[in-house]
Enzyme design. Sequence first.
Site, mmCIF file in Angstrom:
data_model
loop_
_atom_site.group_PDB
_atom_site.id
_atom_site.type_symbol
_atom_site.label_atom_id
_atom_site.label_comp_id
_atom_site.label_asym_id
_atom_site.label_seq_id
_atom_site.Cartn_x
_atom_site.Cartn_y
_atom_site.Cartn_z
ATOM 1 C CB SER A 39 -0.872 -0.025 1.261
ATOM 2 O OG SER A 39 -1.636 1.151 1.337
ATOM 3 N N GLY A 40 0.601 2.165 -0.890
ATOM 4 C CA GLY A 40 1.397 3.386 -0.963
ATOM 5 C C GLY A 40 2.638 3.287 -1.840
ATOM 6 N N GLY A 42 2.653 3.057 -4.981
ATOM 7 C CA GLY A 42 2.416 3.792 -6.236
ATOM 8 C C GLY A 42 1.711 2.984 -7.313
ATOM 9 N NE ARG A 70 -9.633 -5.521 -0.890
ATOM 10 C CZ ARG A 70 -9.866 -6.580 -0.118
ATOM 11 N NH1 ARG A 70 -10.955 -6.640 0.617
ATOM 12 N NH2 ARG A 70 -9.005 -7.588 -0.066
ATOM 13 C CB ILE A 110 -1.767 -5.348 -1.772
ATOM 14 C CG1 ILE A 110 -2.070 -3.889 -1.387
ATOM 15 C CG2 ILE A 110 -0.584 -5.862 -0.945
ATOM 16 C CD1 ILE A 110 -2.434 -3.705 0.080
ATOM 17 C CB SER A 111 -1.771 -9.413 -5.550
ATOM 18 O OG SER A 111 -1.049 -8.437 -6.252
HETATM 19 N N1 LIG Z 1 -5.457 -4.687 6.291
HETATM 20 C C1 LIG Z 1 -5.192 -4.087 5.134
HETATM 21 N N2 LIG Z 1 -4.087 -4.449 4.419
HETATM 22 C C2 LIG Z 1 -3.828 -3.842 3.268
HETATM 23 N N3 LIG Z 1 -4.603 -2.878 2.684
HETATM 24 C C3 LIG Z 1 -5.710 -2.501 3.352
HETATM 25 C C4 LIG Z 1 -6.047 -3.081 4.587
HETATM 26 N N4 LIG Z 1 -7.212 -2.502 5.024
HETATM 27 C C5 LIG Z 1 -7.570 -1.625 4.095
HETATM 28 N N5 LIG Z 1 -6.684 -1.601 3.082
HETATM 29 C C6 LIG Z 1 -6.875 -0.796 1.849
HETATM 30 O O1 LIG Z 1 -7.222 -1.737 0.847
HETATM 31 C C7 LIG Z 1 -6.410 -1.567 -0.298
HETATM 32 C C8 LIG Z 1 -5.848 -2.920 -0.794
HETATM 33 O O2 LIG Z 1 -6.817 -3.657 -1.437
HETATM 34 P P1 LIG Z 1 -6.382 -4.866 -2.367
HETATM 35 O O3 LIG Z 1 -7.625 -5.471 -2.882
HETATM 36 O O4 LIG Z 1 -5.388 -4.387 -3.358
HETATM 37 O O5 LIG Z 1 -5.653 -5.844 -1.323
HETATM 38 S S1 LIG Z 1 -5.269 -7.380 -1.518
HETATM 39 O O6 LIG Z 1 -4.685 -7.535 -2.854
HETATM 40 O O7 LIG Z 1 -6.489 -8.185 -1.354
HETATM 41 O O8 LIG Z 1 -4.307 -7.673 -0.449
HETATM 42 C C9 LIG Z 1 -5.265 -0.685 0.092
HETATM 43 O O9 LIG Z 1 -5.122 0.204 -1.025
HETATM 44 P P2 LIG Z 1 -3.711 0.588 -1.666
HETATM 45 O O10 LIG Z 1 -3.135 1.584 -0.693
HETATM 46 O O11 LIG Z 1 -4.097 1.214 -2.964
HETATM 47 O O12 LIG Z 1 -2.859 -0.612 -1.856
HETATM 48 C C10 LIG Z 1 -5.695 -0.005 1.384
HETATM 49 O O13 LIG Z 1 -6.175 1.280 1.087
HETATM 50 N N1 LIG Z 2 6.441 7.938 -8.498
HETATM 51 C C1 LIG Z 2 5.986 8.642 -7.469
HETATM 52 N N2 LIG Z 2 6.714 9.621 -6.922
HETATM 53 C C2 LIG Z 2 6.248 10.322 -5.856
HETATM 54 N N3 LIG Z 2 5.051 10.091 -5.258
HETATM 55 C C3 LIG Z 2 4.293 9.122 -5.769
HETATM 56 C C4 LIG Z 2 4.713 8.350 -6.882
HETATM 57 N N4 LIG Z 2 3.742 7.438 -7.168
HETATM 58 C C5 LIG Z 2 2.774 7.653 -6.252
HETATM 59 N N5 LIG Z 2 3.091 8.655 -5.427
HETATM 60 C C6 LIG Z 2 2.274 9.147 -4.302
HETATM 61 O O1 LIG Z 2 2.268 8.108 -3.319
HETATM 62 C C7 LIG Z 2 0.983 7.965 -2.746
HETATM 63 C C8 LIG Z 2 0.506 6.513 -2.936
HETATM 64 O O2 LIG Z 2 0.334 6.260 -4.315
HETATM 65 P P1 LIG Z 2 -0.757 5.222 -4.827
HETATM 66 O O3 LIG Z 2 -0.669 5.187 -6.303
HETATM 67 O O4 LIG Z 2 -2.090 5.534 -4.233
HETATM 68 O O5 LIG Z 2 -0.188 3.864 -4.211
HETATM 69 P P2 LIG Z 2 -0.897 2.451 -4.031
HETATM 70 O O6 LIG Z 2 -1.957 2.345 -5.096
HETATM 71 O O7 LIG Z 2 0.208 1.447 -4.205
HETATM 72 O O8 LIG Z 2 -1.454 2.474 -2.648
HETATM 73 C C9 LIG Z 2 0.089 8.998 -3.426
HETATM 74 O O9 LIG Z 2 0.013 10.132 -2.600
HETATM 75 C C10 LIG Z 2 0.825 9.324 -4.709
HETATM 76 O O10 LIG Z 2 0.569 10.637 -5.165
#
Ligand SMILES: Nc1ncnc2c1ncn2[C@@H]1O[C@H](COP(=O)(O)OS(=O)(=O)O)[C@@H](OP(=O)(O)O)[C@H]1O
Ligand SMILES: Nc1ncnc2c1ncn2[C@@H]1O[C@H](COP(=O)(O)OP(=O)(O)O)[C@@H](O)[C@H]1O
Length: 207
Positions: A39-40, A42, A70, A110-111
Amino acid sequence: MSAVGNGNNIFWHNCPVGKPEREKLLDQKGCVVWITGLSGSGKSTVACSLSRELHARGKISYVLDGDNLRHGLNKNLSFSAEDRAENIRRVGEVAKLFADAGLICIASLISPYRRDRDFCRELLPEANFIEVFMNMPLELCEARDAKGLYKLAREGKIKGFTGIDDPYEPPLNCEIELRQNDGVCPTPCAMAKQIVAYLEEKGFLEA
Ligand SMILES: Nc1ncnc2c1ncn2[C@@H]1O[C@H](COP(=O)(O)OS(=O)(=O)O)[C@@H](OP(=O)(O)O)[C@H]1O
Ligand SMILES: Nc1ncnc2c1ncn2[C@@H]1O[C@H](COP(=O)(O)OP(=O)(O)O)[C@@H](O)[C@H]1O
């Protein structure tokens, strides 16, 4: 018609207009670009940037984003290992349909489990599953904390958060690895262009 499945009287119906015909119309090859990472890291940003790059080249893509799915298709699933597996299985099957439609399907989830990602890879013909690993350090993802979820996880207000108290298994043999260079994260556009270059080289951007 041919019988398939486990003997439950289920049949497969073939249609004369198939994937090759659709690909010819679209002048591209259907495939799945599977973006995995913390998560985070990008994923969503790169997915959207890639979709925009492809659109600018006249290529049709569709983004399947974990967070978004979701809200609908997968709204009944939690973040337990079993539900994450079901989440990935469903998205893998949907991605397979999009690829069969001739689209470049970009799945960003995330998978966290290798086994679940490999299951999706096996659904597709060889080379049509392109695994992209957002190899960003946890410290970077946590510092970004765009949704404030890492903070909640550190405070124990979210249990089983990937990277904090739940596992993430990095790919062993991904097609593309995106990472920092000398501690600097490339721009989303640069990373998207790296994926486009791969798709071009492998012939997915022509019929
Ligand atoms: N426990 C926990 N662990 C990880 N992530 C969490 C959780 N709870 C909520 N979230 C939010 O759900 C987003 C991930 O969903 P995904 O469907 O990609 O997850 S997974 O592939 O089933 O692991 C994830 O979004 P991304 O930040 O875009 O990755 C989070 O915003
Ligand atoms: N290449 C990058 N450089 C700097 N910041 C980024 C970059 N890619 C994403 N971000 C910032 O990081 C944060 C998380 O990005 P996001 O795409 O939502 O990640 P994820 O989908 O893996 O959770 C957001 O605030 C986004 O603007």
